[in-house]
Scaffold this motif. Structure first.
Motif, PDB file in Angstrom:
ATOM      1  N   ARG A   1       0.836  -1.211   0.000  1.00 22.17           N
ATOM      2  CA  ARG A   1       0.000   0.000   0.000  1.00 22.17           C
ATOM      3  C   ARG A   1       0.869   1.260   0.000  1.00 22.17           C
ATOM      4  O   ARG A   1       0.587   2.219  -0.737  1.00 22.17           O
ATOM      5  CB  ARG A   1      -0.930  -0.006   1.211  1.00 22.17           C
ATOM      6  CG  ARG A   1      -2.015  -1.077   1.164  1.00 22.17           C
ATOM      7  CD  ARG A   1      -3.056  -0.848   2.240  1.00 22.17           C
ATOM      8  NE  ARG A   1      -2.481  -0.969   3.588  1.00 22.17           N
ATOM      9  CZ  ARG A   1      -2.429  -2.105   4.276  1.00 22.17           C
ATOM     10  NH1 ARG A   1      -2.910  -3.234   3.740  1.00 22.17           N
ATOM     11  NH2 ARG A   1      -1.909  -2.139   5.482  1.00 22.17           N
ATOM     12  N   GLN A   2       1.924   1.259   0.822  1.00 22.82           N
ATOM     13  CA  GLN A   2       2.791   2.438   0.888  1.00 22.82           C
ATOM     14  C   GLN A   2       3.499   2.687  -0.437  1.00 22.82           C
ATOM     15  O   GLN A   2       3.612   3.836  -0.896  1.00 22.82           O
ATOM     16  CB  GLN A   2       3.815   2.264   2.010  1.00 22.82           C
ATOM     17  CG  GLN A   2       3.222   2.332   3.409  1.00 22.82           C
ATOM     18  CD  GLN A   2       4.269   2.037   4.475  1.00 22.82           C
ATOM     19  OE1 GLN A   2       4.923   1.001   4.451  1.00 22.82           O
ATOM     20  NE2 GLN A   2       4.417   2.956   5.413  1.00 22.82           N
TER      21      GLN A   2
ATOM     22  N   ALA B   1       2.461   1.725  -3.411  1.00 18.12           N
ATOM     23  CA  ALA B   1       1.469   2.135  -4.407  1.00 18.12           C
ATOM     24  C   ALA B   1       1.101   3.608  -4.273  1.00 18.12           C
ATOM     25  O   ALA B   1       0.725   4.254  -5.257  1.00 18.12           O
ATOM     26  CB  ALA B   1       0.225   1.265  -4.292  1.00 18.12           C
ATOM     27  N   ASP B   2       1.216   4.166  -3.053  1.00 20.40           N
ATOM     28  CA  ASP B   2       0.913   5.575  -2.824  1.00 20.40           C
ATOM     29  C   ASP B   2       2.096   6.490  -3.121  1.00 20.40           C
ATOM     30  O   ASP B   2       1.962   7.714  -3.100  1.00 20.40           O
ATOM     31  CB  ASP B   2       0.486   5.787  -1.364  1.00 20.40           C
ATOM     32  CG  ASP B   2      -0.875   5.177  -1.072  1.00 20.40           C
ATOM     33  OD1 ASP B   2      -1.650   4.974  -2.041  1.00 20.40           O
ATOM     34  OD2 ASP B   2      -1.162   4.891   0.098  1.00 20.40           O
ATOM     35  N   SER B   3       3.251   5.907  -3.391  1.00 20.81           N
ATOM     36  CA  SER B   3       4.455   6.690  -3.642  1.00 20.81           C
ATOM     37  C   SER B   3       4.504   7.160  -5.091  1.00 20.81           C
ATOM     38  O   SER B   3       4.018   6.467  -5.994  1.00 20.81           O
ATOM     39  CB  SER B   3       5.700   5.839  -3.340  1.00 20.81           C
ATOM     40  OG  SER B   3       6.853   6.427  -3.906  1.00 20.81           O
ATOM     41  N   PRO B   4       5.114   8.322  -5.358  1.00 20.16           N
ATOM     42  CA  PRO B   4       5.259   8.764  -6.752  1.00 20.16           C
ATOM     43  C   PRO B   4       6.269   7.938  -7.539  1.00 20.16           C
ATOM     44  O   PRO B   4       6.405   8.108  -8.752  1.00 20.16           O
ATOM     45  CB  PRO B   4       5.741  10.215  -6.609  1.00 20.16           C
ATOM     46  CG  PRO B   4       6.370  10.285  -5.258  1.00 20.16           C
ATOM     47  CD  PRO B   4       5.591   9.336  -4.400  1.00 20.16           C
TER      48      PRO B   4
ATOM     49  N   HIS C   1       6.301   4.508  -7.648  1.00 20.68           N
ATOM     50  CA  HIS C   1       5.884   3.103  -7.797  1.00 20.68           C
ATOM     51  C   HIS C   1       5.895   2.654  -9.250  1.00 20.68           C
ATOM     52  O   HIS C   1       6.087   1.470  -9.536  1.00 20.68           O
ATOM     53  CB  HIS C   1       4.500   2.895  -7.186  1.00 20.68           C
ATOM     54  CG  HIS C   1       3.400   3.559  -7.943  1.00 20.68           C
ATOM     55  ND1 HIS C   1       2.754   2.973  -9.011  1.00 20.68           N
ATOM     56  CD2 HIS C   1       2.819   4.782  -7.782  1.00 20.68           C
ATOM     57  CE1 HIS C   1       1.825   3.786  -9.472  1.00 20.68           C
ATOM     58  NE2 HIS C   1       1.847   4.902  -8.746  1.00 20.68           N
TER      59      HIS C   1
ATOM     60  N   ALA D   1       4.554  -1.634  -7.899  1.00 19.47           N
ATOM     61  CA  ALA D   1       4.626  -1.904  -6.462  1.00 19.47           C
ATOM     62  C   ALA D   1       4.215  -3.339  -6.143  1.00 19.47           C
ATOM     63  O   ALA D   1       4.916  -4.059  -5.420  1.00 19.47           O
ATOM     64  CB  ALA D   1       3.750  -0.913  -5.697  1.00 19.47           C
TER      65      ALA D   1
ATOM     66  N   GLU E   1      12.967   3.468  -3.346  1.00 21.61           N
ATOM     67  CA  GLU E   1      11.816   3.851  -2.518  1.00 21.61           C
ATOM     68  C   GLU E   1      11.450   2.727  -1.551  1.00 21.61           C
ATOM     69  O   GLU E   1      11.126   2.971  -0.380  1.00 21.61           O
ATOM     70  CB  GLU E   1      10.623   4.195  -3.411  1.00 21.61           C
ATOM     71  CG  GLU E   1       9.372   4.632  -2.655  1.00 21.61           C
ATOM     72  CD  GLU E   1       9.514   5.978  -1.960  1.00 21.61           C
ATOM     73  OE1 GLU E   1       8.518   6.451  -1.367  1.00 21.61           O
ATOM     74  OE2 GLU E   1      10.617   6.566  -2.003  1.00 21.61           O
TER      75      GLU E   1
END
Length: 388
Positions: free
Chosen positions: A177-178, A180-183, A185, A189, A229
């Motif tokens: 989840r983290q 996938a929320d990152s710019p 990914h 992810a 990341e």
């Protein structure tokens, strides 16, 4: 003298040798998928510059120790090794494999296994069909590798990763989840988390962004950003590695570039070498232990796949000569010893009728190197300069 036991199996497969070789020669991946245990290795330098590799392992409550000599091979055609045991129920055990092209464009695989028992337990193992049991498992794995080479199986070998604990599963889901929320990914992810959870350990010891990008058919930069990341979030750990210029192994490493040693010693090749950022410094990643614990030791230390830049590797006794047939494309090749020693550079030209064509003056061994090479166990390797 222990009684020798031998079995040979022959399988005809519908893929050519060059397509099957990359998978069937990956002995570390093969051994892990087969469920063989990791083993520890002590590398003992000898006075003549060679190295003795002493291996130890435990399997089903039995402790074994053996000398683990280098493999011999010819690319796309054959490999062999013989392990001599110092402790345990076996006196020796050695596989050999040969690939031959068949008229229909496929491969004939000939796999032989030779071994001898030590003591009562060893005799019981052979008497109760040890080699036949191994052969049955071999056939299943070889046919699976052929199916993968033909495109009908996703993986080279059937492999079941260790099931994660409830805590590890929760952490993996949180990291997915983290990420996938990152710019950073880049839509990958879930793929990275799945790789960490399910890939073989041989693929996770050193996760290389370039290789991962090739496997995923992606650009290198987004995959590298994804791994960096994932490291920032705690899914992966990072290592800067100083690679041996001969075998390519990571012989020194650090979590930060400024702490990476400027030089290292490779016990496998028995040479010391310096770091060169553009040639033998590599960044790699590995799973954080909180999400997947990677074991210690080797599944196979010296198989052909470990040193893919080496096309021919042979062990020669002092004074021995051997003719080895191998098809080589045009290019420059290097003949050298495994451990410290001289080298001989040759150029192969199209249409050459001799084993090699001297289009340019080769670099020859010095007199001292030639004399030294005669004293030590010969170890001849042919490598493509470009692959180095």
């Amino acid at each position: 003298m222990p009684q020798n036991h031998s079995r040979t199996w022959v399988w005809d497969l519908a893929v050519p040798p060059a397509s099957l070789w990359p998978h069937i020669s990956d002995t570390a991946r093969f051994n892990e998928a087969a469920g063989t245990p990791r083993y520890a290795v002590e590398e003992i330098p000898q006075a003549d510059g060679s190295v003795v590799r002493r291996a130890t392992a435990g399997y089903k409550g039995v402790s074994v120790e053996w000398d683990d000599p280098p493999f011999e091979w010819v690319v796309n055609r054959e490999f062999r090794q013989m392990r001599h045991f110092r402790r345990g129920p076996l006196a020796w055990l050695g596989p050999s494999l040969r690939l031959e092209a068949t008229p229909d464009g496929g491969s004939r695989v000939t796999y032989s296994l030779d071994g001898a028992p030590r003591g009562v337990v060893g005799h019981l193992l052979f008497a109760t069909g040890l080699l036949d049991r191994i052969g049955k498992g071999l056939e299943e794995m070889v046919r699976h590798a052929a199916a993968h080479a033909a495109g009908s199986e996703a993986l080279p070998y059937a492999y079941a990763p260790p099931p994660p604990s409830a805590d590890q599963r929760a952490r993996l889901d949180a990291f997915a989840r983290q990420l996938a929320d990152s710019p950073y990914h880049h839509g990958l992810a879930g793929r990275l988390v799945d790789h960490v959870a399910n890939a073989q350990e041989v693929d996770l010891i050193r996760i290389r962004p370039r290789k991962l990008a090739r496997d995923w058919q992606q650009q290198v930069r987004p995959v590298t950003e994804l791994c960096l990341e994932a490291t920032r979030l705690g899914l992966l750990g990072l290592s800067w590695n100083l690679l041996c210029p001969r075998c390519g192994g990571a012989k020194a490493g650090s979590g930060s570039l400024d702490r990476l040693p400027k030089a290292a010693h490779c016990a496998s090749c028995n040479i010391s070498y310096d770091g060169n950022f553009t040639r033998n410094v590599e960044i790699s990643f590995h799973p954080a232990s909180a999400v997947r614990s990677i074991g210690e030791g080797e599944f196979c230390m010296g198989g052909p796949h470990v040193s893919r830049h080496i096309l021919v590797q042979q062990i020669l006794q002092p004074g021995e000569t051997r003719n080895v047939a191998v098809a080589l494309p045009e290019g420059e090749y290097r003949l050298r010893t495994l451990e410290p020693g001289g080298e001989y550079v040759i150029v192969m030209m199209a249409g050459a009728s001799l084993p090699w064509s001297r289009a340019t003056p080769p670099r020859r061994l010095s007199r001292s190197s030639r004399n030294r090479a005669k004293r030590m166990t010969g170890f001849a390797c042919a490598t493509t300069a470009a692959a180095r």
